[in-house]
Motif scaffolding. Structure first.
Motif, mmCIF file in Angstrom:
data_model
loop_
_atom_site.group_PDB
_atom_site.id
_atom_site.type_symbol
_atom_site.label_atom_id
_atom_site.label_comp_id
_atom_site.label_asym_id
_atom_site.label_seq_id
_atom_site.Cartn_x
_atom_site.Cartn_y
_atom_site.Cartn_z
ATOM 1 N N LYS A 192 21.967 -27.786 -14.939
ATOM 2 C CA LYS A 192 22.943 -26.954 -15.641
ATOM 3 C C LYS A 192 24.290 -27.645 -15.820
ATOM 4 O O LYS A 192 25.155 -27.141 -16.540
ATOM 5 C CB LYS A 192 23.142 -25.638 -14.885
ATOM 6 C CG LYS A 192 21.919 -24.729 -14.906
ATOM 7 C CD LYS A 192 22.192 -23.438 -14.167
ATOM 8 C CE LYS A 192 20.979 -22.511 -14.212
ATOM 9 N NZ LYS A 192 21.217 -21.247 -13.476
ATOM 10 N N ILE A 193 24.468 -28.795 -15.152
ATOM 11 C CA ILE A 193 25.720 -29.540 -15.302
ATOM 12 C C ILE A 193 25.679 -30.299 -16.630
ATOM 13 O O ILE A 193 24.858 -31.194 -16.830
ATOM 14 C CB ILE A 193 25.921 -30.513 -14.116
ATOM 15 C CG1 ILE A 193 25.951 -29.735 -12.798
ATOM 16 C CG2 ILE A 193 27.206 -31.315 -14.308
ATOM 17 C CD1 ILE A 193 26.071 -30.607 -11.570
ATOM 18 N N GLU A 194 26.556 -29.938 -17.520
ATOM 19 C CA GLU A 194 26.495 -30.452 -18.895
ATOM 20 C C GLU A 194 26.658 -31.962 -18.962
ATOM 21 O O GLU A 194 25.977 -32.639 -19.736
ATOM 22 C CB GLU A 194 27.566 -29.767 -19.746
ATOM 23 C CG GLU A 194 27.472 -30.096 -21.219
ATOM 24 C CD GLU A 194 28.448 -29.289 -22.054
ATOM 25 O OE1 GLU A 194 28.578 -29.593 -23.253
ATOM 26 O OE2 GLU A 194 29.075 -28.365 -21.507
ATOM 27 N N ILE A 195 27.563 -32.519 -18.139
ATOM 28 C CA ILE A 195 27.806 -33.969 -18.176
ATOM 29 C C ILE A 195 26.544 -34.727 -17.773
ATOM 30 O O ILE A 195 26.149 -35.699 -18.429
ATOM 31 C CB ILE A 195 28.977 -34.338 -17.239
ATOM 32 C CG1 ILE A 195 30.272 -33.693 -17.732
ATOM 33 C CG2 ILE A 195 29.132 -35.854 -17.172
ATOM 34 C CD1 ILE A 195 31.462 -33.956 -16.834
ATOM 35 N N ARG A 197 23.477 -33.615 -17.905
ATOM 36 C CA ARG A 197 22.458 -33.392 -18.929
ATOM 37 C C ARG A 197 22.678 -34.305 -20.126
ATOM 38 O O ARG A 197 21.722 -34.848 -20.692
ATOM 39 C CB ARG A 197 22.457 -31.925 -19.349
ATOM 40 C CG ARG A 197 21.275 -31.556 -20.225
ATOM 41 C CD ARG A 197 21.142 -30.047 -20.371
ATOM 42 N NE ARG A 197 22.312 -29.467 -21.023
ATOM 43 C CZ ARG A 197 23.163 -28.654 -20.399
ATOM 44 N NH1 ARG A 197 22.973 -28.332 -19.130
ATOM 45 N NH2 ARG A 197 24.200 -28.150 -21.038
ATOM 46 N N ASP A 198 23.921 -34.487 -20.508
ATOM 47 C CA ASP A 198 24.227 -35.356 -21.649
ATOM 48 C C ASP A 198 23.875 -36.814 -21.348
ATOM 49 O O ASP A 198 23.373 -37.530 -22.222
ATOM 50 C CB ASP A 198 25.709 -35.244 -22.024
ATOM 51 C CG ASP A 198 26.054 -33.886 -22.613
ATOM 52 O OD1 ASP A 198 25.119 -33.185 -23.069
ATOM 53 O OD2 ASP A 198 27.242 -33.514 -22.599
ATOM 54 N N LYS A 202 20.845 -39.069 -23.176
ATOM 55 C CA LYS A 202 21.533 -39.978 -24.091
ATOM 56 C C LYS A 202 20.554 -40.929 -24.765
ATOM 57 O O LYS A 202 20.657 -41.226 -25.960
ATOM 58 C CB LYS A 202 22.600 -40.763 -23.327
ATOM 59 C CG LYS A 202 23.458 -41.637 -24.237
ATOM 60 C CD LYS A 202 24.586 -42.297 -23.462
ATOM 61 C CE LYS A 202 25.466 -43.133 -24.382
ATOM 62 N NZ LYS A 202 26.571 -43.783 -23.623
#
Length: 259
Positions: A192-195, A197-198, A202
């Motif tokens: 759930k941590i967006e950073i 996940r990105d 990538k």
């Protein structure tokens, strides 16, 4: 013959009857939908679905065979006196179980291809897509089987390692459940941590996955293979995790786990 080859020969010998039973089971299981299709004169209604379901369910053959061999060895306590390292002992069982799962998958895939040859006029799909999808699908099932097997060995060694401690010996299953839910809780939180996940998503590679079935008139089927993006870092993390679980299991076994 090397010592590891001897381990492989021994593991094949103690597990071949179980594998033969599995092949007989899936063969008999495939007869049932074939008989139903023949009775109702409805080809391609049940058999293709049965083949796919068996392929997916076959993913658990690898960890199940692995655990059955560990359980059998645990009854004799042979590894307590075996000069081979724990890595060799576990790798041998993983290799044997991997071969069994590969053979079973090839068998089921061959059944699927035979069905396609008999009814290819009623199945609208590019032959190249069919073969590419079958290869990728089988590779994916084998990788999932290996990953689940690493978790199975990890939980097995944890469970029997706790048997040395009388205070928790009767509550070992609760510890296993706690570890299972704890891992899923942490992985869900991190996802759930967006950073994070990105970063994980990538770099991605496109692969064929998820067939779509469309029933057309005249008992014809149209099959589409969807494209999905596989995160490279995510796959790498799973590989690292599986290796970590394997090494921890070997370390626990080196401490002479008594079953």
């Amino acid at each position: 013959m090397s010592a590891f080859q001897g381990l492989l020969k021994k593991d094949f010998a103690i597990s071949k009857l179980w594998f033969l039973f599995w092949l007989i089971f899936i063969s008999v299981f495939l007869i049932i939908p074939l008989a139903i299709e023949s009775y109702f004169h409805a080809p391609l209604s049940f058999l293709p679905v049965a083949v796919i379901l068996l392929l997916v369910f076959n993913t658990f053959l690898l960890p199940c065979m692995l655990l059955s061999m560990l359980r059998l060895e645990g009854k004799t306590q042979l590894w307590l006196y075996n000069p081979q390292s724990s890595k060799a002992l576990i790798l041998s069982k993983i290799a044997v179980s991997f071969v069994y799962q590969l053979i079973a998958q090839l068998y089921l895939t061959a059944v699927g291809l035979v069905i396609y040859q008999f009814y290819k006029n009623q199945i609208h799909i590019e032959a190249s897509d069919l073969f590419a999808g079958a290869i990728i699908f089988n590779i994916g099932l084998l990788l999932v089987g290996l990953y689940v097997s690493c978790w199975a060995v990890f939980y097995w060694t944890i469970y029997h390692s706790l048997g040395k401690f009388p205070a928790v010996k009767n509550w070992r299953w609760l510890v296993i459940l706690f570890l299972f839910f704890l891992y899923n809780l942490i992985s869900t939180f991190l996802a759930k941590i967006e950073i994070l996940r990105d970063v994980i998503f990538k770099w991605k590679i496109p692969v064929l996955a998820g067939p779509n079935f469309n029933h057309k008139e005249g008992d014809n089927w149209e099959i589409f293979l969807n494209m999905t993006d596989l995160p490279v870092l995510g796959l790498l993390l799973y590989i690292i995790l599986a290796c970590g679980l394997f090494l921890i299991s070997c370390w626990l076994l080196d401490r002479k786990v008594e079953v």
